[in-house]
Write a protein that holds these residues in place. Structure first.
Motif, mmCIF file in Angstrom:
data_model
loop_
_atom_site.group_PDB
_atom_site.id
_atom_site.type_symbol
_atom_site.label_atom_id
_atom_site.label_comp_id
_atom_site.label_asym_id
_atom_site.label_seq_id
_atom_site.Cartn_x
_atom_site.Cartn_y
_atom_site.Cartn_z
ATOM 1 N N LEU A 41 0.815 -1.218 0.000
ATOM 2 C CA LEU A 41 0.000 0.000 0.000
ATOM 3 C C LEU A 41 0.849 1.269 0.000
ATOM 4 C CD1 LEU A 41 -2.813 -0.945 2.558
ATOM 5 C CD2 LEU A 41 -2.901 -1.043 0.070
ATOM 6 N N THR A 42 2.133 1.118 -0.240
ATOM 7 C CA THR A 42 3.028 2.280 -0.193
ATOM 8 C C THR A 42 2.562 3.396 -1.120
ATOM 9 O OG1 THR A 42 4.897 0.819 0.311
ATOM 10 C CG2 THR A 42 5.412 3.040 -0.467
ATOM 11 N N SER A 43 2.186 3.041 -2.339
ATOM 12 C CA SER A 43 1.769 4.051 -3.313
ATOM 13 C C SER A 43 0.401 4.632 -2.995
ATOM 14 C CB SER A 43 1.749 3.451 -4.723
ATOM 15 O OG SER A 43 0.765 2.425 -4.821
ATOM 16 N N LYS A 44 -0.302 4.021 -2.022
ATOM 17 C CA LYS A 44 -1.650 4.471 -1.676
ATOM 18 C C LYS A 44 -1.665 5.432 -0.483
ATOM 19 C CE LYS A 44 -3.389 1.710 -4.783
ATOM 20 N NZ LYS A 44 -3.977 2.237 -6.047
ATOM 21 N N ILE A 45 -0.486 5.691 0.104
ATOM 22 C CA ILE A 45 -0.445 6.624 1.237
ATOM 23 C C ILE A 45 -0.959 7.967 0.782
ATOM 24 C CG2 ILE A 45 1.041 7.827 2.888
ATOM 25 C CD1 ILE A 45 2.892 5.419 2.839
#
Length: 210
Positions: free
Chosen positions: A194-198
């Motif tokens: 979910l890194t890109s969803k922060i």
């Protein structure tokens, strides 16, 4: 409505006219008899809705017919915007999955023309890493999932939805308020990243309190 000849309740509406009362032209699906019947139309009533959009929420009213049925995950038109039902409270104070409008006290809903934002808290033995992610509304979080979030890999141990605290099972993002997890040295593989969803605001990661 029953056929005037055979008494069957399986009828097709051929024509309908009127507002406060409707004059129907019906055809019986069993014997083919065509007949007329007049029915009184109940007036719509105002039902209270608490609608959320990210961290803010407000109360509004929606006009619905008393004999209409609403269900969890159904969609309402609120002031021209689509909103998905996340909870229904009846007049006895219970939360139900489906209910006739006549028995509803309050509807909780959230707008669906925007992605869902879910809070994530990772517990480092008292020190909490708190982030918020923005994901598709239908994205499913499951207790026990191993998740990557930036430099952290953690296992989901609990979730808080709009109705309850969960320690097993799964839920869709649009009903989840917060996901709770713990990191672990043994966690090497993960189900999703979910890194890109922060969620970021003006280029700054948004932290929030526990």
């Amino acid at each position: 409505m029953k056929c005037t000849v055979c008494g069957s309740e399986s009828c097709e509406i051929l024509k309908s006219k009127g507002k406060t009362s409707k004059e129907l032209l019906l055809k019986c699906n069993k014997c083919g008899n065509i007949f007329r019947e007049t029915v009184e139309v109940e007036k719509p009533v105002d039902v209270r809705v608490v609608v959320s959009e990210y961290e803010s929420s407000h109360k509004t009213l929606v006009k619905l017919y008393p004999d209409e049925f609403l269900e969890f995950e159904g969609v309402l038109d609120l002031d021209g915007r689509p909103a998905q039902i996340t909870s229904i409270e009846n007049k006895r104070g219970g939360r139900v999955m489906v209910s006739p409008v006549s028995e509803i006290d309050t509807i909780w809903a959230t707008y669906i023309d925007t992605p869902a934002r879910v809070g994530i808290s990772v517990d480092y033995g008292g020190r909490i890493l708190s982030r918020k992610v923005q994901v598709d509304r239908e994205f499913e979080f499951t207790i026990g999932d191993v998740v990557k979030l930036g430099d952290v890999i953690f296992k989901i141990r609990a979730m808080k939805t709009q109705d309850r605290k969960m320690r097993k099972g799964f839920a869709k993002a649009f009903v989840i308020k917060r996901v709770y997890g713990r990191p672990g040295d043994d966690l090497k593989r993960y189900q999703y990243d979910l890194t890109s969803k922060i969620f970021k605001l003006d280029g700054v990661e948004t932290d929030e309190e526990r």
